[in-house]
Write an enzyme that holds these catalytic residues in place. Sequence first.
Site, PDB file in Angstrom:
ATOM      1  N   GLY A 163     -64.784 -64.119 -83.695  1.00  0.00           N
ATOM      2  CA  GLY A 163     -65.393 -65.434 -83.879  1.00  0.00           C
ATOM      3  C   GLY A 163     -65.313 -66.282 -82.622  1.00  0.00           C
ATOM      4  N   GLY A 164     -64.827 -67.507 -82.803  1.00  0.00           N
ATOM      5  CA  GLY A 164     -64.744 -68.440 -81.683  1.00  0.00           C
ATOM      6  C   GLY A 164     -63.886 -67.930 -80.539  1.00  0.00           C
ATOM      7  N   GLY A 190     -90.552 -55.097 -53.408  1.00  0.00           N
ATOM      8  CA  GLY A 190     -89.920 -56.356 -53.809  1.00  0.00           C
ATOM      9  C   GLY A 190     -88.413 -56.292 -53.646  1.00  0.00           C
ATOM     10  CB  ALA A 191     -85.990 -53.568 -54.189  1.00  0.00           C
TER      11      ALA A 191
HETATM   12  C1  HXC Z   1     -55.834 -68.056 -90.106  1.00  0.00           C
HETATM   13  C2  HXC Z   1     -55.410 -65.860 -89.610  1.00  0.00           C
HETATM   14  C3  HXC Z   1     -56.670 -65.725 -88.997  1.00  0.00           C
HETATM   15  C4  HXC Z   1     -57.508 -66.876 -88.974  1.00  0.00           C
HETATM   16  C5  HXC Z   1     -55.664 -63.853 -88.850  1.00  0.00           C
HETATM   17  N1  HXC Z   1     -54.828 -64.667 -89.493  1.00  0.00           N
HETATM   18  N2  HXC Z   1     -56.799 -64.472 -88.541  1.00  0.00           N
HETATM   19  N3  HXC Z   1     -55.004 -67.015 -90.154  1.00  0.00           N
HETATM   20  N4  HXC Z   1     -57.041 -68.019 -89.532  1.00  0.00           N
HETATM   21  N5  HXC Z   1     -58.701 -66.844 -88.401  1.00  0.00           N
HETATM   22  C6  HXC Z   1     -53.504 -64.346 -89.998  1.00  0.00           C
HETATM   23  C7  HXC Z   1     -53.544 -63.349 -91.144  1.00  0.00           C
HETATM   24  O1  HXC Z   1     -53.743 -64.040 -92.370  1.00  0.00           O
HETATM   25  C8  HXC Z   1     -52.167 -62.729 -91.077  1.00  0.00           C
HETATM   26  O2  HXC Z   1     -51.224 -63.606 -91.645  1.00  0.00           O
HETATM   27  C9  HXC Z   1     -51.893 -62.710 -89.584  1.00  0.00           C
HETATM   28  O3  HXC Z   1     -52.775 -63.668 -89.006  1.00  0.00           O
HETATM   29  C10 HXC Z   1     -52.173 -61.357 -88.958  1.00  0.00           C
HETATM   30  O4  HXC Z   1     -53.466 -60.933 -89.374  1.00  0.00           O
HETATM   31  P1  HXC Z   1     -53.749 -59.476 -89.938  1.00  0.00           P
HETATM   32  O5  HXC Z   1     -55.062 -59.517 -90.621  1.00  0.00           O
HETATM   33  O6  HXC Z   1     -52.574 -58.991 -90.749  1.00  0.00           O
HETATM   34  O7  HXC Z   1     -53.801 -58.632 -88.596  1.00  0.00           O
HETATM   35  P2  HXC Z   1     -54.755 -57.427 -88.240  1.00  0.00           P
HETATM   36  O8  HXC Z   1     -54.786 -56.428 -89.346  1.00  0.00           O
HETATM   37  O9  HXC Z   1     -54.307 -56.966 -86.898  1.00  0.00           O
HETATM   38  O10 HXC Z   1     -56.216 -58.037 -88.113  1.00  0.00           O
HETATM   39  C11 HXC Z   1     -56.489 -59.002 -87.087  1.00  0.00           C
HETATM   40  C12 HXC Z   1     -57.885 -59.588 -87.310  1.00  0.00           C
HETATM   41  C13 HXC Z   1     -58.000 -60.080 -88.785  1.00  0.00           C
HETATM   42  C14 HXC Z   1     -58.944 -58.517 -87.027  1.00  0.00           C
HETATM   43  C15 HXC Z   1     -58.086 -60.714 -86.304  1.00  0.00           C
HETATM   44  O11 HXC Z   1     -56.883 -60.899 -89.075  1.00  0.00           O
HETATM   45  C16 HXC Z   1     -59.240 -60.873 -89.038  1.00  0.00           C
HETATM   46  O12 HXC Z   1     -60.315 -60.280 -89.256  1.00  0.00           O
HETATM   47  N6  HXC Z   1     -59.094 -62.190 -89.075  1.00  0.00           N
HETATM   48  C17 HXC Z   1     -60.202 -63.076 -89.385  1.00  0.00           C
HETATM   49  C18 HXC Z   1     -61.186 -63.123 -88.264  1.00  0.00           C
HETATM   50  C19 HXC Z   1     -62.211 -64.157 -88.490  1.00  0.00           C
HETATM   51  O13 HXC Z   1     -63.157 -63.942 -89.292  1.00  0.00           O
HETATM   52  N7  HXC Z   1     -61.984 -65.348 -87.908  1.00  0.00           N
HETATM   53  C20 HXC Z   1     -62.788 -66.525 -88.145  1.00  0.00           C
HETATM   54  C21 HXC Z   1     -63.980 -66.413 -87.282  1.00  0.00           C
HETATM   55  S1  HXC Z   1     -65.024 -67.765 -87.455  1.00  0.00           S
HETATM   56  P3  HXC Z   1     -49.998 -63.049 -92.512  1.00  0.00           P
HETATM   57  O14 HXC Z   1     -49.253 -64.292 -92.907  1.00  0.00           O
HETATM   58  O15 HXC Z   1     -50.597 -62.315 -93.677  1.00  0.00           O
HETATM   59  O16 HXC Z   1     -49.246 -62.149 -91.600  1.00  0.00           O
HETATM   60  C22 HXC Z   1     -64.831 -68.567 -86.046  1.00  0.00           C
HETATM   61  C23 HXC Z   1     -65.809 -69.686 -85.910  1.00  0.00           C
HETATM   62  C24 HXC Z   1     -65.788 -70.325 -84.567  1.00  0.00           C
HETATM   63  O17 HXC Z   1     -64.010 -68.302 -85.255  1.00  0.00           O
HETATM   64  C25 HXC Z   1     -67.156 -70.294 -83.996  1.00  0.00           C
HETATM   65  C26 HXC Z   1     -67.238 -71.086 -82.740  1.00  0.00           C
HETATM   66  C27 HXC Z   1     -68.519 -70.732 -81.982  1.00  0.00           C
END
Ligand code: HXC
Length: 514
Positions: free
Chosen positions: A169-170, A404-405
Amino acid sequence: MQDIIDRLDRLRTEARLGGGQARIDAQHARGKLTARERLEALMDPGSFEEMDLFVEHNCTDFGMGESHIPGDGVVTGAGTIYGRRVFAFSQDFTVFGGSLSESNARKICKIMDMAIKVGSPIIGLNDSGGARIQEGVASLAGYAEVFQRNVLASGVVPQISAIMGPCAGGAVYSPALTDFIMMVKDTSYMFLTGPEVVKTVTHEDVSAEQLGGAITHSTRSGVADFAYDNDLVLLKQLRRLLAFLPSNNREAAPRIDSGDDAKRPIYSLDNLVPNDPQRPYDMKELVEKVVDNSDFMEIQAGYAKNIIIGLARMDGRTVGIVANQPMILAGCLDIASSIKAARFVRFCDCFNIPIVTFVDVPGFLPGLQQELGGIIKHGAKLLFAYAEATVPKVTVITRKAYGGAYDVMSSKHLRGDFNYAWPNAEIAVMGPKGASEIIFRSEIKASTNPEAKLKEVTAAYAANFANPFIAARKGFIDDVIMPHDTRWRVIRGLQTMEGKQLALPWKKHDNLPL
Ligand code: HXC
């Protein structure tokens, strides 16, 4: 008083544990360093001073009110690399997955603002799940604040992003706005939407590695500039990269005593180019032989390999190298290579890094795919970049400079300062055979043996026009040089142009063909 000091010590120690020992162990088990270990490896020993260690998030939704961790998932501060000040943030995956909260973003913005004020590079060590989901729009706002600063800092201070974990994401957009992206193989990923979302929306079954791994981004998408085996190797190379760069756009890169003789002749270059103009040779050999101590930091080495770009030093001064690679696609310019080189030329120009260009290019790559993909617009990016660059520009044509190159590759007409050619160079609108087929079409058609006629006129054309002297007579080539003198002639050209001042007409900004 002792009580207070003990309490402070205890608080600091707790804060430094981030998400706790179990999560630190999990991070290590994945082959990753923690946020603080990374900063230690990056900075000169003992130089890093952390800020905002006790900052916490302010979210109360989804039970977050009960879950506070000092520092809130990012370590920020300033330190030195080879004695020069840099600012850095390092996301802590052990705390809420390194996700970006409002408070966490404020910490990052604070050091970015400081870096811009004092003119020091900004380094981001990224290991983050993206926007802190529990915080909603507050987190999105935090990202936008970071992005805004990335844009303001662009071209003012170097910005380097290391991707050291799963960044979603961000978490990938801020790096995309910076100058260079380094990734770690097997443990780092960059994608806007992960494999599960992709499967739901497009029904494509892809692994995280295929979608956004270091190999994908350094060879297929061109998003990443470097891919390394592990955290430590990456951090060492990040230090090396910074050593080539000035701290900001008002300074020159540091000059070092390389110990490599500026006048060193390189006789093996006299035999580098094969007699047969259709046979390739490795341009990287030339680059490595010419620069100081063969120390060439190639950028995007695995992407658009028909052009080589990277940083090196000549006579101790940093230069940006751009070179066609005849080993791949005969060195033709295509969409990917034009964009790759254009961005690098603009980077060098932002940061006062002279550009040395080695040319062996038969032209732009023909074909439906290229035309439909917009080669006109993308090729124009490289032309634009060279034409607007005001840094010293030294160019050496080693063999072909066609069509051109020829114009695009830092020609005299684009305000090239020193344009040299090797004696075997061929500077023309196109290759001898193609040119002869057009201008002698009727003679060839009328001939009783068209094949023999084509050969004859091609040979005559090559003898008369496929050489550097016509361009040299017009002053488009400043000198025809011996290959073995290349290092010294380039260095002398750069020395001559040191302190070059060149102003562009007043404008708000240009309108690069994007
Ligand atoms: C809050 C988060 C988080 C998030 C992970 N965690 N991502 N908490 N916000 N975005 C937390 C999990 O709940 C977990 O907590 C701990 O971090 C570790 O994550 P895991 O999933 O256990 O780790 P892993 O299996 O290694 O996977 C990592 C990951 C996955 C691939 C990053 O966590 C994931 O897909 N996260 C969400 C990604 C996402 O969709 N982000 C939002 C994008 S939108 P616990 O307590 O259980 O250990 C965005 C918009 C901005 O960013 C746009 C701007 C242009």
